[in-house]
Write a protein that holds these residues in place. Structure first.
Motif, PDB file in Angstrom:
ATOM      1  N   PRO A 119     -10.312  10.332   6.640  1.00  0.00           N
ATOM      2  CA  PRO A 119     -11.653   9.863   6.269  1.00  0.00           C
ATOM      3  C   PRO A 119     -12.095   8.771   7.242  1.00  0.00           C
ATOM      4  N   GLN A 120     -13.338   8.319   7.098  1.00  0.00           N
ATOM      5  CA  GLN A 120     -13.821   7.241   7.978  1.00  0.00           C
ATOM      6  C   GLN A 120     -13.103   5.927   7.654  1.00  0.00           C
ATOM      7  N   PHE A 121     -12.887   5.685   6.351  1.00  0.00           N
ATOM      8  CA  PHE A 121     -12.203   4.467   5.914  1.00  0.00           C
ATOM      9  C   PHE A 121     -11.203   4.817   4.822  1.00  0.00           C
ATOM     10  N   ALA A 122     -10.133   4.055   4.725  1.00  0.00           N
ATOM     11  CA  ALA A 122      -9.174   4.243   3.638  1.00  0.00           C
ATOM     12  C   ALA A 122      -8.328   2.988   3.478  1.00  0.00           C
ATOM     13  N   SER A 123      -8.073   2.633   2.217  1.00  0.00           N
ATOM     14  CA  SER A 123      -7.184   1.516   1.924  1.00  0.00           C
ATOM     15  C   SER A 123      -6.501   1.779   0.593  1.00  0.00           C
ATOM     16  N   ALA A 124      -5.231   1.380   0.500  1.00  0.00           N
ATOM     17  CA  ALA A 124      -4.491   1.489  -0.759  1.00  0.00           C
ATOM     18  C   ALA A 124      -4.214   0.093  -1.332  1.00  0.00           C
TER      19      ALA A 124
ATOM     20  N   ALA B  29     -13.077   0.498  -5.001  1.00  0.00           N
ATOM     21  CA  ALA B  29     -13.907   0.640  -3.797  1.00  0.00           C
ATOM     22  C   ALA B  29     -14.035   2.125  -3.455  1.00  0.00           C
ATOM     23  N   ASP B  30     -15.137   2.468  -2.816  1.00  0.00           N
ATOM     24  CA  ASP B  30     -15.397   3.882  -2.504  1.00  0.00           C
ATOM     25  C   ASP B  30     -14.280   4.497  -1.664  1.00  0.00           C
ATOM     26  N   PHE B  31     -13.679   3.702  -0.813  1.00  0.00           N
ATOM     27  CA  PHE B  31     -12.672   4.238   0.120  1.00  0.00           C
ATOM     28  C   PHE B  31     -11.242   3.962  -0.342  1.00  0.00           C
ATOM     29  N   PHE B  32     -11.098   3.462  -1.585  1.00  0.00           N
ATOM     30  CA  PHE B  32      -9.739   3.231  -2.089  1.00  0.00           C
ATOM     31  C   PHE B  32      -9.065   4.555  -2.395  1.00  0.00           C
ATOM     32  N   ASN B  33      -7.805   4.662  -2.024  1.00  0.00           N
ATOM     33  CA  ASN B  33      -7.013   5.825  -2.379  1.00  0.00           C
ATOM     34  C   ASN B  33      -5.551   5.407  -2.392  1.00  0.00           C
ATOM     35  N   TYR B  34      -4.771   5.994  -3.294  1.00  0.00           N
ATOM     36  CA  TYR B  34      -3.349   5.649  -3.303  1.00  0.00           C
ATOM     37  C   TYR B  34      -2.630   6.231  -2.088  1.00  0.00           C
TER      38      TYR B  34
ATOM     39  N   GLY C 288       0.779  -1.230   0.000  1.00  0.00           N
ATOM     40  CA  GLY C 288       0.000   0.000   0.000  1.00  0.00           C
ATOM     41  C   GLY C 288       0.809   1.278   0.000  1.00  0.00           C
ATOM     42  N   ALA C 289       2.071   1.225   0.429  1.00  0.00           N
ATOM     43  CA  ALA C 289       2.886   2.448   0.487  1.00  0.00           C
ATOM     44  C   ALA C 289       3.201   2.939  -0.930  1.00  0.00           C
ATOM     45  N   THR C 290       3.236   4.264  -1.098  1.00  0.00           N
ATOM     46  CA  THR C 290       3.532   4.832  -2.417  1.00  0.00           C
ATOM     47  C   THR C 290       5.049   4.882  -2.631  1.00  0.00           C
ATOM     48  N   PRO C 291       5.488   4.849  -3.885  1.00  0.00           N
ATOM     49  CA  PRO C 291       6.914   5.021  -4.157  1.00  0.00           C
ATOM     50  C   PRO C 291       7.335   6.471  -3.916  1.00  0.00           C
ATOM     51  N   TRP C 292       8.642   6.661  -3.738  1.00  0.00           N
ATOM     52  CA  TRP C 292       9.146   8.027  -3.525  1.00  0.00           C
ATOM     53  C   TRP C 292      10.546   8.125  -4.134  1.00  0.00           C
TER      54      TRP C 292
END
Lengths: 458, 72
Positions: free
Chosen positions: A383-388, A369-374, A100-104
């Motif tokens: 937010p209430q929920f979040a998953s990458a 999914a509604d709560f998906f985010n990178y 789930g972690a983003t690249p940097w």
């Protein structure tokens, strides 16, 4: 040769008769003889015992997951119509997987609980490739790993094994009614799943129609080493929550219909309701600087504790000679906002008198999914929920496959398959804040899988 | 309501096909073939189900079989 109008009429009438004959209610093709071993009736009639053993190898690109999965089954078709079967499966997994972690653009450090040894016996998924330190307060062993700059961070070098058993018993209540009971168990170092179900199938219309209804209950335990992380807690490698569980109740209703002598269709509807812990304790989501995109911290994901799934499946099998065209489609919708469509097509092609090959293709598309985010931004409220988790992302997937079988004799069948599976980002590409648009946030996978096995009928 | 429409269309289509069937018991030789079984090879189906379950957000439709995994 010139055709008179009268001759044209006769030829037309003859063609009509031929066409009508071909598409008569007895089937698309008239009286078909057995030309290939797979034209023989299925050998799952009373009095047969079938033993089946196979091994599968699975490998993802970029040194991600690889798995070896042997499996063996025993099925006894009793003289009274009852069927008993047992199947054992083992998995051995290793490799790395995105979490789930983003690249940097610079290296990143991550912390996770670990056992000291890769194959420890303390209920952990082992890990290697980093530095192990002991937390002075909790005495937990914590693995610190470093992800390279400009690369998608992966959980390095995890190793896990799984064992699963399936028991099934079908009782013929009458010549047209069957009930089936099944029990399933699956145990990994950090996850356990148990389920039981029952279904009933009833034949109608001279056994050309079969209606079935089934229910299933499943209880899962998530027991990562030292427990589970608190949702949205900062990734420190120290867990405070214990083992978590979820319960899943599902039901399926289906109808199978023989349309013509050569064509049958199947329609299924399935419903599933899951309650309880549905986070993945390995997944985090990065919190980024809103201007530069630099990672500030990593939070464990938080998903809703309820999920309702609905799916409709339709399949068709059409025989033309010894060839069989297989088509199927599925529409899926769940309460997390994921909608998906799946389409499958394959062709059973007889080879000689004893073999077949079956090339196929599968297309899959899902929305996110509604709560998906990178990622999340550090200047915004949680937010209430979040998953990458990339499995909740919007993507397309294509599978190209080839399957085959060969009957050595009336009792032994050798079979094999090979698949190539590829996920690609669908829709707008996710971009990091700042000028780092070249970093790929999509964590989709490409994989190959091959399997070979042998089936023996006593 | 929009989600119900495809379900109703498929159910209606199946009922229509059911009504059309005039296959006699002695004409089911083709559908009884190995090549015409809905699950021709249980291990092919199991492997595909397992891979798609662990890599995609959707599941279900084909059967009620349980036994999940904590797939990474």
């Amino acid at each position: 040769m010139q055709l008179s109008n009268r001759n044209k009429g006769r030829i037309g009438a003859t063609l009509c008769l031929v066409t009508a004959n071909l598409f008569s209610t007895t089937g698309l093709v008239q009286a078909q003889e057995v030309q290939n071993a797979f034209d023989e009736p299925a050998t799952n009639g009373p009095g047969n015992i079938i033993m089946d053993g196979a091994v599968m190898y699975y490998r993802e690109n970029n040194s991600r997951i690889q798995a070896i999965e042997p499996m063996a089954s025993y099925t006894d078709y009793a003289d009274n119509g009852d069927i008993f079967s047992i199947k054992l499966t083992a998995d051995s997994l290793s490799g790395a997987s995105p979490f789930g972690a983003t690249p940097w653009i610079a290296p990143q450090n991550f912390l996770s609980p670990t056992s000291v040894t890769i194959s420890g016996d303390d209920g952990s998924t082992g890990a290697s490739g980093g530095v192990v330190v002991t937390d002075p307060v909790t005495q937990m062993k914590i693995l610190q790993t470093t992800a390279k700059a400009n690369e998608l961070p992966l959980n390095p070098g995890f190793q896990d094994t799984r064992g699963a058993a399936n028991l099934s018993y079908t009782k013929a209540l009458a010549s047209r009614t069957r009930v089936t009971f099944n029990l399933n168990g699956s145990i990994e170092r950090d996850y356990q799943s148990y389920s039981g179900g029952a279904s009933i199938a009833q034949d109608f219309n001279n056994k050309t129609t079969t209606i079935s209804v089934g229910v299933n209950y499943q209880h899962d335990l998530s027991k990562r080493l030292y427990g589970t992380p608190t949702p949205f807690a900062v990734m420190t490698g120290v867990f405070t929550d214990g083992t978590k569980s979820e319960n899943i109740v599902s039901a399926t209703a289906g109808i199978t219909q023989v349309i013509t002598r050569n064509w049958l269709v199947q329609l299924n509807y399935s419903y599933e309701r899951a309650t309880g812990y549905q986070n993945n304790p390995y997944k985090v989501i990065s919190v980024l600087d809103p201007v530069t995109g630099a990672p500030q911290r990593y939070l464990y994901e938080a998903r809703p504790d309820k999920r309702t799934r609905n799916a409709v499946y339709i399949g068709s099998k059409l025989a033309v000679g010894s060839f069989v065209t297989n088509l199927s489609a599925r529409y899926y919708h769940d309460s997390w906002g994921i909608n998906s469509i799946t389409a499958n097509a394959s062709e059973h092609i007889p080879i000689g008198t004893r073999g077949y090959i079956e090339p196929g293709v599968r297309y899959y598309h899902q929305s996110s999914a509604d709560f998906f985010n990178y990622f999340l931004l550090s200047n915004a409220a949680l937010p209430q929920f979040a998953s990458a988790d990339n499995r909740l992302d919007k993507f397309n997937a294509i599978t190209a496959s080839i399957k085959g079988g060969y009957m050595l004799n009336d009792q032994i069948e050798l079979y094999a398959m090979a698949d190539y599976y590829s996920q690609t980002k669908a829709g707008t590409k996710g971009l990091l804040p700042g000028n780092n648009g070249s970093l790929n946030l999509f964590a989709g996978v490409k994989a190959i899988s091959v399997m070979t096995g042998v089936k023996y009928r006593f | 309501m929009k989600k119900i429409i495809p379900f109703c269309c498929l159910a209606g289509l199946t009922i229509l096909l059911t009504a059309c069937s005039t296959v006699a018991p002695w004409e089911r030789d083709v559908t009884a073939r190995k090549s015409m079984q809905l699950t021709k090879n249980a291990n092919f189906a199991a492997i595909n189900d397992h891979i798609y379950y662990s890599k995609e957000g959707s599941t279900g439709g084909r059967s009620t079989d349980g036994g999940g995994c904590g797939c990474n």
